[in-house]
Design an enzyme around this catalytic site. Structure first.
Site, short mmCIF file in Angstrom:
data_model
loop_
_atom_site.label_atom_id
_atom_site.label_comp_id
_atom_site.label_asym_id
_atom_site.label_seq_id
_atom_site.Cartn_x
_atom_site.Cartn_y
_atom_site.Cartn_z
N THR A 93 0.87 -1.18 0.00
CA THR A 93 0.00 0.00 0.00
C THR A 93 0.90 1.22 0.00
O THR A 93 1.63 1.46 0.98
CB THR A 93 -0.88 0.03 1.26
OG1 THR A 93 -1.65 -1.17 1.31
CG2 THR A 93 -1.82 1.22 1.24
N LYS A 168 -7.70 1.60 -3.18
CA LYS A 168 -7.34 1.17 -1.82
C LYS A 168 -7.49 2.33 -0.82
O LYS A 168 -8.08 2.16 0.25
CB LYS A 168 -5.89 0.65 -1.84
CG LYS A 168 -5.25 0.45 -0.48
CD LYS A 168 -5.63 -0.85 0.17
CE LYS A 168 -5.06 -0.92 1.58
NZ LYS A 168 -5.42 -2.12 2.28
N LYS A 243 -1.67 4.90 8.67
CA LYS A 243 -0.87 5.01 7.44
C LYS A 243 -1.79 5.22 6.23
O LYS A 243 -1.56 6.12 5.40
CB LYS A 243 -0.04 3.73 7.25
CG LYS A 243 0.65 3.65 5.90
CD LYS A 243 1.21 2.28 5.58
CE LYS A 243 1.58 2.20 4.11
NZ LYS A 243 2.07 0.90 3.68
P1 NAD Z 1 5.76 -6.05 7.62
O1 NAD Z 1 6.53 -4.96 8.25
O2 NAD Z 1 5.32 -7.21 8.43
O3 NAD Z 1 6.59 -6.64 6.36
C1 NAD Z 1 7.38 -5.86 5.51
C2 NAD Z 1 8.61 -6.68 5.18
O4 NAD Z 1 9.42 -5.95 4.24
C3 NAD Z 1 9.50 -6.97 6.39
O5 NAD Z 1 9.73 -8.37 6.50
C4 NAD Z 1 10.79 -6.20 6.10
O6 NAD Z 1 11.96 -6.84 6.59
C5 NAD Z 1 10.77 -6.17 4.58
N1 NAD Z 1 11.58 -5.11 4.00
C6 NAD Z 1 11.67 -3.81 4.38
N2 NAD Z 1 12.53 -3.16 3.57
C7 NAD Z 1 12.96 -4.06 2.66
C8 NAD Z 1 13.83 -3.98 1.55
N3 NAD Z 1 14.45 -2.84 1.21
N4 NAD Z 1 14.06 -5.11 0.83
C9 NAD Z 1 13.44 -6.28 1.16
N5 NAD Z 1 12.59 -6.40 2.20
C10 NAD Z 1 12.36 -5.30 2.94
O7 NAD Z 1 4.50 -5.35 6.91
P2 NAD Z 1 3.15 -6.05 6.41
O8 NAD Z 1 2.13 -5.99 7.48
O9 NAD Z 1 3.49 -7.34 5.76
O10 NAD Z 1 2.70 -4.99 5.31
C11 NAD Z 1 3.28 -4.96 4.01
C12 NAD Z 1 2.44 -4.06 3.13
O11 NAD Z 1 1.09 -4.55 3.10
C13 NAD Z 1 2.34 -2.61 3.63
O12 NAD Z 1 2.40 -1.75 2.52
C14 NAD Z 1 0.99 -2.57 4.32
O13 NAD Z 1 0.43 -1.27 4.33
C15 NAD Z 1 0.19 -3.51 3.45
N6 NAD Z 1 -0.98 -4.13 4.10
C16 NAD Z 1 -0.87 -4.68 5.34
C17 NAD Z 1 -1.98 -5.27 5.93
C18 NAD Z 1 -1.89 -5.93 7.30
O14 NAD Z 1 -2.95 -6.26 7.86
N7 NAD Z 1 -0.71 -6.16 7.86
C19 NAD Z 1 -3.21 -5.29 5.25
C20 NAD Z 1 -3.29 -4.74 3.98
C21 NAD Z 1 -2.16 -4.15 3.42
#
Ligand code: NAD
Length: 289
Positions: A93, A168, A243
């Site tokens: 997102t 979204k 966010k």
């Molecule tokens: P998270 O923090 O659990 O996962 C993000 C991952 O990205 C981490 O494992 C981190 O180590 C990795 N990362 C960060 N920088 C990096 C890089 N340069 N190279 C490779 N890996 C890297 O976050 P999440 O909850 O999985 O969310 C991910 C996305 O999904 C976000 O954009 C969030 O807004 C969206 N989202 C989350 C949810 C939810 O319920 N958690 C729901 C819908 C959308």
């Protein structure tokens, strides 16, 4: 297909596992060793850099925290390193402007792209029941559809580049406003001496009915099972709702759109997160009312 998966966190971990289950050869990368370990347990091959992970792939899927990271990963390590013609799918997102910019740079370098953010949380990511809102041209959407279908229950073409992110932020702004409205209605009902189950029974079949009430009720013990029944643990974190509301406010400003309720919802969620509740499910905002 050989697919690189970048960002194996709460969401990406389960999504990558579902691509493996669907028979794809997943080449995974994350900065966190624990995330790589989990990806290996689910049958992915892991790599020490993005550039290695994208070698020889037909598609790259990313699930990263924000637009700045998405830009640096794609502009630094994917564009010019993944095979020309590969399909790039960013499921993170992020803001509409960055999504369009990165897609433009990738397309200029000969790639096909879609922005494909999701509705649904960690359970939906693990269970393969996400909804994808997809921005991109018809050709890219057609190629993206079967890859996304392996991770979700619905894949909807929202329009051209950036349209997935636009859908979204509009959806989640509505959700944030609707949740606060639902919480206010329950809080007022209680002050007025109504039994909350009775209020639910009435409102859930009346004109106040909405998803925040009948699918995700913020009151413990009322409606179907929800994070409220589990001390507001799990679910969709307040920090993530904040966010998304900030992204919506940014988009509204750029587009010159009036969003007074979205603005107020963003302020209320910011105050709730600042008071130390960013990790609680967003329905916990009922506790401030
Ligand atoms: P998270 O923090 O659990 O996962 C993000 C991952 O990205 C981490 O494992 C981190 O180590 C990795 N990362 C960060 N920088 C990096 C890089 N340069 N190279 C490779 N890996 C890297 O976050 P999440 O909850 O999985 O969310 C991910 C996305 O999904 C976000 O954009 C969030 O807004 C969206 N989202 C989350 C949810 C939810 O319920 N958690 C729901 C819908 C959308």
């Amino acid at each position: 297909m050989k697919i690189a998966f970048i960002g194996l966190g709460n969401m990406g971990g389960g999504m990558a596992a579902n691509l493996v289950k669907a028979g794809h050869e997943v080449r995974a990368f994350d900065l966190a060793p624990a995330a790589l370990e989990r990806a290996r347990e689910h049958g992915a091959e892991t790599f020490a850099t993005v550039r290695e992970a994208v070698q020889g792939v037909g598609a790259v899927v990313s699930m990263l925290p924000n637009g700045q990271i998405v830009r640096s990963v794609y502009e630094g390590d994917v564009i010019g390193h993944a095979p020309a013609g590969a399909l790039l799918l960013d499921c993170s997102t992020i803001d509409v402007a960055t999504a369009r910019d990165v897609a433009g740079a990738a397309e200029a370098a000969g790639y096909e792209t879609v922005d494909a953010p999701v509705s649904g949380g960690i359970a939906a990511a693990n269970g393969g029941t996400l909804t994808f809102m997809v921005g991109g041209n018809d050709g890219a959407f057609t190629k993206a559809q079967p890859i996304l279908a392996a991770m979700g229950k619905a894949v909807i073409h929202a329009g051209g580049s950036g349209a997935g992110q636009a859908a979204k932020v509009c959806n989640n702004m509505l959700l944030g406003i609707q949740m606060i409205g639902t919480c206010e209605a329950f809080a007022l009902a209680q002050r007025l001496g109504l039994d909350l189950q009775t209020f639910y029974d009435i409102s859930s079949v009346s004109s106040g009915q909405c998803w925040s009430m009948t699918s995700y009720c913020p009151v413990p013990g009322v409606g179907p099972q929800s994070p409220a029944d589990n001390g507001y643990q799990g679910g969709f974190a307040t920090a993530l709702m904040l966010k998304d509301l900030k992204l919506a406010m940014e988009a509204a400003q750029t587009a010159g759109s009036q969003t007074p309720m979205g603005q107020r919802a963003a302020e209320l969620y910011a105050a709730f997160a600042e008071s130390g509740h960013g990790g609680l499910d967003f329905s916990a905002i009922i506790e401030t009312l």
